[in-house]
Write a protein that holds these residues in place. Structure first.
Motif, PDB file in Angstrom:
ATOM      1  N   LYS A  12      -2.028   9.100   2.388  1.00  0.00           N
ATOM      2  CA  LYS A  12      -0.650   8.715   2.076  1.00  0.00           C
ATOM      3  C   LYS A  12      -0.145   9.484   0.853  1.00  0.00           C
ATOM      4  CE  LYS A  12      -0.027   3.980   3.876  1.00  0.00           C
ATOM      5  NZ  LYS A  12      -1.215   3.783   4.704  1.00  0.00           N
ATOM      6  N   ILE A  13      -0.976   9.564  -0.176  1.00  0.00           N
ATOM      7  CA  ILE A  13      -0.572  10.268  -1.399  1.00  0.00           C
ATOM      8  C   ILE A  13      -0.281  11.734  -1.090  1.00  0.00           C
ATOM      9  CG2 ILE A  13      -1.386  11.078  -3.650  1.00  0.00           C
ATOM     10  CD1 ILE A  13      -2.932   8.422  -3.903  1.00  0.00           C
ATOM     11  N   GLN A  33       0.835  -1.204   0.000  1.00  0.00           N
ATOM     12  CA  GLN A  33       0.000   0.000   0.000  1.00  0.00           C
ATOM     13  C   GLN A  33       0.871   1.256   0.000  1.00  0.00           C
ATOM     14  OE1 GLN A  33      -2.504  -0.379   3.456  1.00  0.00           O
ATOM     15  NE2 GLN A  33      -4.044  -1.625   2.398  1.00  0.00           N
ATOM     16  N   ASP A  34       1.926   1.222   0.788  1.00  0.00           N
ATOM     17  CA  ASP A  34       2.812   2.375   0.897  1.00  0.00           C
ATOM     18  C   ASP A  34       3.542   2.627  -0.429  1.00  0.00           C
ATOM     19  OD1 ASP A  34       3.768   4.362   2.874  1.00  0.00           O
ATOM     20  OD2 ASP A  34       5.728   3.514   2.389  1.00  0.00           O
ATOM     21  N   ARG A  35       4.025   1.556  -1.063  1.00  0.00           N
ATOM     22  CA  ARG A  35       4.713   1.719  -2.348  1.00  0.00           C
ATOM     23  C   ARG A  35       3.755   2.243  -3.427  1.00  0.00           C
ATOM     24  NH1 ARG A  35       7.310  -3.070  -0.565  1.00  0.00           N
ATOM     25  NH2 ARG A  35       5.934  -4.428  -1.793  1.00  0.00           N
ATOM     26  N   LEU A  36       2.519   1.747  -3.414  1.00  0.00           N
ATOM     27  CA  LEU A  36       1.521   2.231  -4.368  1.00  0.00           C
ATOM     28  C   LEU A  36       1.298   3.730  -4.198  1.00  0.00           C
ATOM     29  CD1 LEU A  36      -0.778   1.774  -6.463  1.00  0.00           C
ATOM     30  CD2 LEU A  36      -2.279   1.234  -4.528  1.00  0.00           C
ATOM     31  N   ALA A  37       1.146   4.172  -2.946  1.00  0.00           N
ATOM     32  CA  ALA A  37       0.931   5.597  -2.680  1.00  0.00           C
ATOM     33  C   ALA A  37       2.130   6.427  -3.116  1.00  0.00           C
ATOM     34  CB  ALA A  37       0.647   5.811  -1.194  1.00  0.00           C
ATOM     35  N   HIS A  62       0.637  13.059   1.744  1.00  0.00           N
ATOM     36  CA  HIS A  62       1.877  13.135   2.532  1.00  0.00           C
ATOM     37  C   HIS A  62       3.100  13.037   1.618  1.00  0.00           C
ATOM     38  CE1 HIS A  62       5.005  12.243   5.445  1.00  0.00           C
ATOM     39  NE2 HIS A  62       5.246  11.087   4.811  1.00  0.00           N
ATOM     40  N   TYR A  63       3.095  12.055   0.718  1.00  0.00           N
ATOM     41  CA  TYR A  63       4.272  11.867  -0.123  1.00  0.00           C
ATOM     42  C   TYR A  63       4.393  12.953  -1.191  1.00  0.00           C
ATOM     43  CZ  TYR A  63       5.311   7.399   2.043  1.00  0.00           C
ATOM     44  OH  TYR A  63       5.651   6.427   2.947  1.00  0.00           O
ATOM     45  N   ILE A  64       3.293  13.554  -1.588  1.00  0.00           N
ATOM     46  CA  ILE A  64       3.390  14.695  -2.503  1.00  0.00           C
ATOM     47  C   ILE A  64       4.205  15.810  -1.862  1.00  0.00           C
ATOM     48  CG2 ILE A  64       2.056  16.610  -3.482  1.00  0.00           C
ATOM     49  CD1 ILE A  64      -0.088  14.631  -4.282  1.00  0.00           C
ATOM     50  N   LYS A  65       3.933  16.099  -0.590  1.00  0.00           N
ATOM     51  CA  LYS A  65       4.686  17.152   0.112  1.00  0.00           C
ATOM     52  C   LYS A  65       6.178  16.806   0.177  1.00  0.00           C
ATOM     53  CE  LYS A  65       0.823  18.613   3.050  1.00  0.00           C
ATOM     54  NZ  LYS A  65       0.314  18.682   4.451  1.00  0.00           N
ATOM     55  N   VAL A  66       6.472  15.553   0.524  1.00  0.00           N
ATOM     56  CA  VAL A  66       7.880  15.131   0.635  1.00  0.00           C
ATOM     57  C   VAL A  66       8.568  15.191  -0.731  1.00  0.00           C
ATOM     58  CG1 VAL A  66       9.420  13.233   1.242  1.00  0.00           C
ATOM     59  CG2 VAL A  66       7.366  13.662   2.616  1.00  0.00           C
ATOM     60  N   PHE A  67       7.922  14.647  -1.759  1.00  0.00           N
ATOM     61  CA  PHE A  67       8.532  14.600  -3.089  1.00  0.00           C
ATOM     62  C   PHE A  67       8.665  15.988  -3.699  1.00  0.00           C
ATOM     63  CE2 PHE A  67       6.949   9.984  -3.637  1.00  0.00           C
ATOM     64  CZ  PHE A  67       8.157   9.489  -3.147  1.00  0.00           C
ATOM     65  N   ARG A  68       7.746  16.881  -3.386  1.00  0.00           N
ATOM     66  CA  ARG A  68       7.870  18.249  -3.903  1.00  0.00           C
ATOM     67  C   ARG A  68       9.113  18.923  -3.345  1.00  0.00           C
ATOM     68  NH1 ARG A  68       1.663  20.579  -3.705  1.00  0.00           N
ATOM     69  NH2 ARG A  68       1.115  20.099  -5.891  1.00  0.00           N
ATOM     70  N   ARG A  69       9.358  18.709  -2.053  1.00  0.00           N
ATOM     71  CA  ARG A  69      10.557  19.292  -1.451  1.00  0.00           C
ATOM     72  C   ARG A  69      11.820  18.721  -2.093  1.00  0.00           C
ATOM     73  NH1 ARG A  69      13.818  18.665   3.225  1.00  0.00           N
ATOM     74  NH2 ARG A  69      12.810  16.704   3.794  1.00  0.00           N
ATOM     75  N   ILE A  70      11.812  17.393  -2.327  1.00  0.00           N
ATOM     76  CA  ILE A  70      12.950  16.754  -2.989  1.00  0.00           C
ATOM     77  C   ILE A  70      13.108  17.294  -4.397  1.00  0.00           C
ATOM     78  CG2 ILE A  70      13.810  14.571  -3.907  1.00  0.00           C
ATOM     79  CD1 ILE A  70      12.458  13.186  -1.508  1.00  0.00           C
TER      80      ILE A  70
END
Length: 549
Positions: free
Chosen positions: A507-508, A469-473, A510-518
């Motif tokens: 989850k999506i 689930q986490d990898r999918l998100a 959350h990871y959008i915020k992290v990936f945007r910073r990266i």
């Protein structure tokens, strides 16, 4: 004087006879050699005594246009490639057999399914969908799973995928769908902002994306994936009763997938190589064939379903539609030529045999035309005469002429090349039951009534373990952060994922915020020290999908 003249004539005759004898010996020797040796010729069979050098004026040229062998070689070279498939261009073929292991004659009178133990030769093509003929086989993409059954009543093609569903439910949406998935025509790169823009208009696609963005989006090999027919078909039995069915093929090698980081370590053609070498080594891949059934006259059951059973964006849950074993498929023979039997094999879901027909599935109805038409464009109107496509049973199609018609003794050579005729005794096949459906309705352009776009997508997500689930998100989030991602499109998709499952949506986000910073740090060439695992995850995902956000 006379004696000298006779002597001279005798000597000349002797020389002539010796010359004739010498030529005869050389000719005989040449014939003996030719019988055991392959000699270079033109395509018209004329001998070629020098195939390495063009005909020129002097050793340094210029080249003469009268060198017909040079011209022939260049002409053939310029035409060695035919138009590649617009989709499913990259693939591999194996040949084998299908054998019936369970009696299903109560559902269909199809001859190749008529008795347990009956064996039918088959050919199968596995393929990626979107990228070109020379694309890497590790790319994240649905895999085509198309089988041609060479039955005694004609060829029967089932054209499916390694997923049970499709992105859309109506064939009129297919051309633009493929354009959105293809590389950007300006940049030449597959870009997610275009994909999400298109599919934001079709919420039914969420189900397919829960398969594509899951681990199964990159199979370990063609041998280690399951197959589905995707569409709903009609089986007709000998008394004319109709049953709706779906196909499922369970890999007897098990299902294995690759994470993005592992996939990109594989070589360009690792799926083709694995399939070819496993068969060469006697490790024949096998699948168990099942069907699921539904009685179309059971209107109460159909009305109580939460989905339309002929919607290609929906699967039939096994707990409601149990699997019924039909047979085994085994692949024990490789192709003799990748061009003749892979590039030129032609499938069409419109190729049925008596006892099997198309349902009203809108995607199937469109593909019945489109697949045969694309192969006619690629291979010509007589593509059915090619050895890999030709039926293995006697047939009489009454077609004549056309480009590249090489059927010796076919209808083009007959004086009575029409049907019917009172002179030539060609009879229709004895009557057999057909689809009994009665149609009555208004001609309209409208979506189906029971869409239910998110339920099965949510069920799919919740069936995965927490790590998957986490990898999918994370994969979905990595596609939603690009500079060209439209805010309105992003809002639509976050709403769709919320409807699928609130946990997935969180989850999506959350990871959008992290990936945007990266992503911002990467643009500034200032990689953050933290989140190194996520940085690698995102980079590997882009490489393994051949995309950019």
């Amino acid at each position: 004087c006379i004696r000298d003249r006779v002597s001279t004539q005798s000597t000349g005759l002797l020389i002539t006879m010796r010359s004739v004898l010498r030529v005869a010996c050389v000719s005989l020797l040449l014939l003996l050699v030719l019988s055991d040796t392959e000699y270079l010729t033109t395509n018209s069979g004329a001998p070629v005594d020098d195939g390495k050098n063009s005909q020129t004026v002097g050793q340094r040229g210029p080249t003469l246009l009268q060198d017909v062998y040079l011209v022939e070689k260049l002409q053939v070279h310029n035409r060695e490639r035919i138009p590649e498939r617009n989709v499913h261009a990259r693939g591999a073929v194996a040949k084998g057999y299908f054998v019936v292991t369970n009696d299903v004659s109560n559902y269909t009178f199809a001859d190749f399914l008529s008795e347990v133990g009956k064996k039918t030769p088959i050919a199968c093509r596995w393929s990626t969908v979107i990228h070109g003929r020379d694309s890497p086989e590790f790319l994240r993409d649905p895999r085509g799973f198309a089988i041609k059954f060479y039955t005694q009543e004609g060829n029967y093609d089932v054209v499916g995928l390694n997923f049970p569903v499709f992105f859309i439910r109506d064939g009129i949406r297919f051309p633009e769908m493929i354009r959105s998935l293809k590389p950007n025509p300006k940049t030449g790169v597959q870009e997610w902002w275009r994909i999400w823009d298109y599919f934001s208009n079709y919420p039914e696609s969420t189900h397919m994306f829960t398969w594509l963005m899951d681990d199964v989006g990159i199979p370990y090999s063609y041998r280690h994936l399951d197959g589905w027919g995707v569409h709903t078909y009609k089986y007709i039995n000998k008394v004319g009763k109709e049953t709706w069915i779906k196909y499922y093929y369970a890999s007897q090698q098990g299902v294995r997938s690759l994470n993005d980081s592992d996939a990109i370590l594989n070589h360009f053609s690792f799926h083709t190589t694995d399939l070819y070498e496993s068969i060469e080594n006697g490790q024949y891949p096998k699948w168990k064939v099942f069907i699921q059934t539904l009685d179309p006259t059971d209107v109460n059951r159909i009305a109580n379903l939460t989905f339309d059973p002929i919607d290609t964006t929906k699967l039939w849950p096994v707990d409601q539609f149990p699997l019924i074993e039909v047979g085994d498929i085994v692949f024990d023979e490789n192709v003799n030529s990748q061009y003749l039997e892979n590039e030129q094999i032609a499938f069409s879901p419109g190729r049925f045999v008596p006892g099997i027909e198309a349902s009203d599935d809108k995607m199937l109805q469109a593909r019945v035309f489109a697949y045969a038409d694309t192969q006619t464009y690629r291979l010509g109107v007589n593509n059915g005469l090619l050895p890999i496509n030709r039926p293995k049973c006697p047939y009489f199609d009454n077609h004549i002429d056309g480009s590249m018609n090489f059927a010796e003794g076919g209808q083009s050579a007959e004086e009575i090349n029409y049907y019917p005729s009172s002179i030539r005794d060609v009879k229709p096949y004895p009557a057999f039951p057909h689809d009994p459906e009665v149609l009555n309705g208004q001609k309209i352009r409208k979506n189906i009534g029971k869409e239910n776009n998110f339920e099965q997508a949510g069920d799919r997500y919740r069936s995965l373990d927490s790590a998957r689930q986490d990898r999918l998100a994370k994969r979905i989030a990595a596609t939603l952060i690009g500079d060209r991602m439209n805010q309105n499109v992003l809002t639509i998709w976050l709403g769709y994922w919320q409807n699928v499952d609130s946990d997935l949506a969180q989850k999506i986000k959350h990871y959008i915020k992290v990936f945007r910073r990266i992503h911002l740090h990467r643009k500034a060439r200032d990689a953050p020290a933290d989140n190194q695992d996520l940085i690698r995850f995102m980079a590997d995902f882009y490489k393994a999908s051949g995309t950019s956000p």
